[in-house]
Design an enzyme around this catalytic site. Structure first.
Site, short mmCIF file in Angstrom:
data_model
loop_
_atom_site.label_atom_id
_atom_site.label_comp_id
_atom_site.label_asym_id
_atom_site.label_seq_id
_atom_site.Cartn_x
_atom_site.Cartn_y
_atom_site.Cartn_z
N HIS A 43 -3.63 5.90 3.54
CA HIS A 43 -4.44 4.72 3.23
C HIS A 43 -3.87 3.45 3.86
CE1 HIS A 43 -6.13 1.51 0.58
NE2 HIS A 43 -7.19 2.29 0.62
N SER B 168 -11.49 -1.33 -0.05
CA SER B 168 -10.14 -1.34 0.52
C SER B 168 -10.17 -1.75 1.98
CB SER B 168 -9.50 0.05 0.40
OG SER B 168 -9.18 0.35 -0.92
N ASP C 295 0.82 -1.20 0.00
CA ASP C 295 0.00 0.00 0.00
C ASP C 295 0.87 1.26 0.00
OD1 ASP C 295 -2.35 1.80 0.81
OD2 ASP C 295 -3.27 -0.18 0.90
#
Length: 407
Positions: free
Chosen positions: A85, A256, A49
């Site tokens: 994120h 996600s 990520d």
């Protein structure tokens, strides 16, 4: 390859905030019962990520390994997150308990391996631009597999079936890793159509769709054959970079984050069943999903709602309703062997009955032959014994009950 970002301005990087209300996902996933059985201890989950920020107290200490930075922007390893994120994903999986916070990861003793494959994503016309290329994502997956990750979380998706990415997925599977990937988000994808997304669509990859707070499949999540399981993706409590807690995706579900819940559940299964293969871990998660019909899936929720307790407690056996076991073999580490639980299909019912009847008939014939043989041998020995006695007797008189004389 877009990635879902936290919606709303309240979840800002560097903003200190403590969430004190118990997240709705705790009850929805039955975590009180689950944590008495497994906590992820000894399992490494790679987060491929934007990096993971370890200044967050939930992710401090031994929770996060150094990992790697593949972006080339000067960060020394994977423990930097400018976008936020990856830190949210890591918190869902393995956030440690912090005083004053209600947040605890689904697998709170799992270890995070941060694999930083992008720095930022820009949102234009309601669609994300930037993020990792398929080539960069492939490098990240290979790194994770080479560095001992049993579970590889890929909260990303692409509409392109890239050969290099496919090769990396196959490589990681050969190393014994289970890849858990996003099924796609409608509001961040380059295409809003329900269609295959990658790597989720490839065999033996666990594809995850997002649920709303009622645990129903969300219209925000891409549907399709790549969906294997449905997990929470809306109003998700997790960690922020250079902060503490926040509630993310309050307005739209994000696959996600759903992917992170599924990866955490996979870590619990892997801890509980270390001698099973990655395909068996995946089968447990799919087969235990809560669904109306145990024998079928659909393109919105796959095999049903994520059920960590069921995945941990179920027994893999012949006749298990739901998905069949996957095909690829697990890698056996050098210097040791790895036992595998093999599921052998039950023979056809008519064939089994015919075979049993044939065997019973043959056995009966053998028994009859043996009995006849014994009787013949016994009678033969009796007759021979009588001849021997008569030959040895003198010719003396004897009377019978009827008075006849024997000669």
């Amino acid at each position: 390859m877009p990635a879902a970002h936290a919606a709303g301005g309240s979840c800002e990087i560097g903003k200190t905030n403590y969430v004190t209300d118990t997240p709705w996902t705790e009850a929805a996933l039955g975590m009180d019962a689950v944590r008495s059985l497994a906590d992820g201890d000894g399992i490494t989950v790679a987060v491929v990520d934007s990096g993971v920020d370890t200044s967050n107290p939930h992710l401090a200490g031994t929770a996060v390994l150094p990992g790697v930075n593949l972006v080339g922007d000067g960060a020394t390893d994977g423990r930097t997150d400018n976008y936020g994120h990856g830190t949210v994903v890591a918190g869902i999986i393995a956030a440690r308990q912090v005083e004053g916070s209600a947040l605890v990861g689904i697998a709170p003793k799992a270890t995070i391996l941060p694999v930083r494959v992008y720095d930022t994503v820009s949102n234009e016309s309601s669609h994300s631009q930037g993020g990792p290329s398929p080539q960069m994502l492939a490098k990240g997956i290979r790194y994770a597999a080479d560095h001992g990750a049993q579970i590889i979380n890929v909260s990303q998706s692409t509409v392109t079936a890239d050969d290099g990415l496919r090769s990396a997925v196959t490589y990681a599977q050969g190393k014994g890793s289970l890849i858990v990937a996003s099924a796609g988000n409608r509001n961040t994808s380059s295409s809003t159509q329900d269609a295959p997304r990658y790597p989720a669509s490839w065999p033996d990859v666990l594809g995850v769709a997002a649920a709303d707070t009622s645990f129903h499949a969300s219209a925000d999540s891409i549907s399709g054959s790549q969906v294997d399981i449905l997990a929470p993706g809306m109003a998700v409590t997790s960690t922020t970079p250079r902060g503490v807690d926040c509630v993310f995706s309050s307005d739209a579900a994000a696959s996600s984050y759903a992917t992170a819940f599924a990866s955490a559940a996979a870590a619990l299964v892997a801890q509980r069943y270390p001698d099973e293969t990655a395909s068996q871990w995946m089968q447990r998660i799919e087969a235990s999903g809560n669904r109306p019909n145990p024998d079928s899936r659909d393109d919105d929720r796959g095999w049903g709602q994520l059920n960590p307790y069921g995945a941990i407690t179920m027994t893999l056996a012949n006749g298990l309703r739901g998905p069949a076991s996957s095909s690829y073999e697990s890698h056996a580490p050098e210097g040791g062997s790895r036992q595998r639980v093999r599921i052998v299909p039950t023979p056809d019912g008519d064939h089994g009955t015919s075979l049993a009847m044939t065997l019973a008939g043959v056995s009966a014939i053998i028994v009859i032959i043996m009995l006849v043989t014994v009787r013949v041998m016994r009678d033969s020995r009796t007759c021979e014994a009588r001849r021997t006695v008569l030959d040895a007797k003198p010719h003396s008189a004897a009377t019978s009950d009827k008075g006849h004389r024997a000669r």
